[in-house]
Design an enzyme around this catalytic site. Structure first.
Site, short mmCIF file in Angstrom:
data_model
loop_
_atom_site.label_atom_id
_atom_site.label_comp_id
_atom_site.label_asym_id
_atom_site.label_seq_id
_atom_site.Cartn_x
_atom_site.Cartn_y
_atom_site.Cartn_z
N LYS A 172 0.85 -1.19 0.00
CA LYS A 172 0.00 0.00 0.00
C LYS A 172 0.88 1.24 0.00
O LYS A 172 2.03 1.10 0.37
CB LYS A 172 -0.96 -0.09 1.17
CG LYS A 172 -0.64 0.73 2.42
CD LYS A 172 -1.67 0.57 3.46
CE LYS A 172 -2.18 1.88 4.01
NZ LYS A 172 -1.22 2.65 4.79
N HIS A 230 -1.70 -5.09 5.41
CA HIS A 230 -1.09 -5.87 6.51
C HIS A 230 -2.08 -6.16 7.65
O HIS A 230 -1.83 -7.03 8.47
CB HIS A 230 0.18 -5.20 7.02
CG HIS A 230 -0.06 -4.09 8.00
ND1 HIS A 230 -0.32 -2.81 7.62
CD2 HIS A 230 -0.08 -4.09 9.35
CE1 HIS A 230 -0.49 -2.05 8.70
NE2 HIS A 230 -0.35 -2.81 9.76
N ASP A 245 -4.72 6.98 4.54
CA ASP A 245 -3.74 6.07 5.14
C ASP A 245 -4.41 4.85 5.77
O ASP A 245 -3.85 3.76 5.76
CB ASP A 245 -2.95 6.85 6.20
CG ASP A 245 -1.73 6.11 6.71
OD1 ASP A 245 -1.12 5.38 5.91
OD2 ASP A 245 -1.39 6.25 7.90
N HIS A 278 -7.23 -0.49 5.77
CA HIS A 278 -7.26 -1.23 7.05
C HIS A 278 -8.64 -1.23 7.72
O HIS A 278 -9.14 -2.28 8.11
CB HIS A 278 -6.25 -0.63 8.02
CG HIS A 278 -4.85 -0.56 7.49
ND1 HIS A 278 -4.36 -1.44 6.57
CD2 HIS A 278 -3.84 0.30 7.76
CE1 HIS A 278 -3.11 -1.13 6.29
NE2 HIS A 278 -2.77 -0.08 6.99
C1 BG6 Z 1 0.06 1.73 8.18
C2 BG6 Z 1 -0.10 3.22 8.18
O1 BG6 Z 1 -0.44 1.18 6.99
O2 BG6 Z 1 -0.63 1.18 9.30
C3 BG6 Z 1 0.43 3.81 9.47
O3 BG6 Z 1 0.58 3.78 7.07
C4 BG6 Z 1 -0.23 3.15 10.66
O4 BG6 Z 1 0.24 5.21 9.52
C5 BG6 Z 1 -0.15 1.62 10.55
O5 BG6 Z 1 0.44 3.58 11.83
C6 BG6 Z 1 -0.98 0.97 11.63
O6 BG6 Z 1 -0.72 -0.41 11.64
P1 BG6 Z 1 -0.63 -1.24 13.00
O7 BG6 Z 1 -0.39 -2.63 12.56
O8 BG6 Z 1 0.48 -0.63 13.79
O9 BG6 Z 1 -1.96 -1.03 13.66
#
Ligand code: BG6
Length: 498
Positions: free
Chosen positions: A153, A183, A240, A245
């Protein structure tokens, strides 16, 4: 496996440590080889040494991938299989050189012509790299040999650019060769939502508008923009986090049961539910915020506008809350409230499902003043688990109620080794299981759903930035979004984590 961006941060922090864990789990075959490609001039030895240094920095650390010690045999196994190609992604010669190296490895290492290309590079190079691979014939599948490309991404920055990128890469690849990573899908707790819903008779019968009042999805972070000002300035919290997500969480929660765990069956149901999101009225249903100076977890921090590589009058949002409606039979009339932001009070990613209130009738004339709502909380991180909150009678002669909780914590049942969250994703690409990856329609549906908000925010600068103190709950307007519906966010520090 070929890693483009071999000298970059993502490779060092996530991809290679995940491969190391796969070695430990004995998931990689003896013939496995890794070729790193990057612009920097390095020998094989220098590339390996840089990665070794990074691995050592995880020892005794505090992050999720903190390890007590590096297993020397596993690390040696992996580094013995690594080689490095210096090259510019814009130069056709890079791909020819790579091709020659890979053909040689097929002979010397027995890699059998199967290739996984991992694009751990800046998004503006995605189509360049795919074009280069395509023109050099590196992604043509023949004689039963597979060729796959993993794309990180951000996949586009709005609906049009995502469509354009899809069209561009589909000139060289077929959809089944493309693995678009999100992810969040590597998180066990996200994958578990399907098990919770579809492996139990208990929950699914109540998983609809008859029983559910509303759903709150929260991804609150205690980190700020860190060293990513340049990227974040043109991205912002909405792009983002939300179409990718947060929508993964929404899709897992709201999708219809697929007919099987086949990748396309699952992804079709996920696309369908995102496509059913009614275009929000952005002026009414979305709130943006930007952090001011404040105190996060006891530490004083700067305002977003004072961060490195951030404009002193920046209008980029670091927080978004919105209300979405899913226009289908199951969810008609059940609002989904989403919020995500940087530098909030507490790190919590969770899905909170609020069940309809029981009628008060029976308790009229008792000491009970109001009914307690029932909540089901899917805790994604930290304190991974599932909680159920309901009312119980307090011991004593009169009828009084308290909210109590049933709680399942992963750590009580399952012992998991430290992991980066990329292990399953990488392994799945290698075995050709695309269930946890985004298909083109999933990506485009996500962008389409948030496009009205992007359009309004792009054309109308915010008037009140910064509008929340770092270390707080986010902007007051986000509370008003729910108050209007006579509802309230669950306080960020309400769910107890051990
Ligand atoms: C990323 C974003 O994809 O995901 C970040 O670019 C964010 O800004 C992160 O902090 C959050 O992922 P996780 O796994 O830490 O909740």
């Amino acid at each position: 496996m070929v890693i483009f961006g071999a000298a970059g941060d993502l490779t060092k922090r996530l991809v290679v440590p995940a491969l190391y864990n796969l070695v430990g789990a004995q998931r990689l075959p003896d013939e496995f080889r890794i070729v790193g490609v990057d612009l920097a001039s390095k020998t094989d030895e220098e590339w390996r040494a840089g990665l070794t240094e990074m691995m050592q920095s995880f020892v005794g650390g505090e992050g999720e991938f903190a390890v007590d010690q590096i297993n020397k045999t596993a690390w040696q196994w992996l580094t013995d299989r690594m080689s490095y190609v210096q090259g510019d992604l814009n130069d056709p010669q890079t791909y020819h050189q790579l091709d020659a190296d890979l053909v040689k490895l097929d002979k010397t290492a027995g890699t059998a012509g199967n290739r996984l290309f991992y694009l751990a590079i800046a998004d503006r190079f995605f189509s360049v790299a795919v074009g280069g691979l395509g023109s050099a014939g590196l992604v043509t599948e023949s004689n039963g040999q597979w060729r796959r490309v993993v794309i990180e991404k951000p996949f586009g920055h709005d609906l049009n650019s995502a469509k354009a990128l899809n069209a561009e890469i589909l000139k060289h690849l077929q959809e089944h060769q493309i693995y678009r990573i999100d992810h969040f899908l590597g998180k066990e707790t996200v994958q578990n939502i399907m098990a919770l819903r579809f492996a139990n008779g208990l929950f699914e019968p109540m998983w609809n508008r008859e029983h559910i009042d509303h759903v709150q999805i929260t991804a609150a972070e205690t980190v700020g923009v860190e060293h990513r000002g340049k990227f974040y300035e043109k991205t912002g919290a909405l792009r983002d986090m939300v179409p990718n997500h947060v929508f993964q969480l929404l899709a897992m929660t709201a999708m219809e049961p697929p007919i099987s765990f086949d990748a396309d069956a699952v992804r079709a149901k996920k696309a369908e539910v995102i496509q059913a999101v009614r275009p929000p009225d952005p002026a009414r249903d979305a709130v943006r915020g930007q952090y001011d100076a404040g105190t996060v977890l006891g530490k004083a921090v700067k305002a977003y506008r004072q961060e490195p590589d951030v404009a002193s009058d920046s209008n980029t949002e670091t927080y978004i809350a919105c209300k979405l409606q899913i226009d289908n039979w199951r969810w008609a009339g059940v609002p989904f409230y989403l919020r995500t932001g940087k530098y909030l009070k507490r790190r919590v990613t969770e899905i909170a499902i609020r069940v309809h209130q029981a009628p008060f009738t029976l308790f009229r004339g008792t000491d009970v003043e109001r009914m307690h709502p029932n909540w089901m909380i899917l805790r994604i991180q930290p304190g991974e688990g599932i909680g159920l909150e309901f009312a119980a009678k307090r011991p004593g002669p009169s009828m009084k109620l308290s909210n109590v909780a049933l709680d399942f914590a992963y750590e009580d049942y399952f012992k998991t080794a430290p992991n980066t969250g990329y292990e399953t994703l990488l392994y799945d690409c290698m075995i050709g299981d695309a269930t946890l990856f985004q298909r083109a329609d999933n990506i485009e549906a996500g962008w389409a759903a948030v496009q009205p908000i992007l359009d309004l925010w792009g054309s109308k600068p915010p008037s009140s930035f910064p509008n929340y103190a770092a270390g707080g709950d986010g902007p007051a307007e986000a509370d008003e979004l729910l108050a209007r519906d006579r509802r309230a966010w669950r306080p960020l520090d309400l769910t107890k984590h051990r």
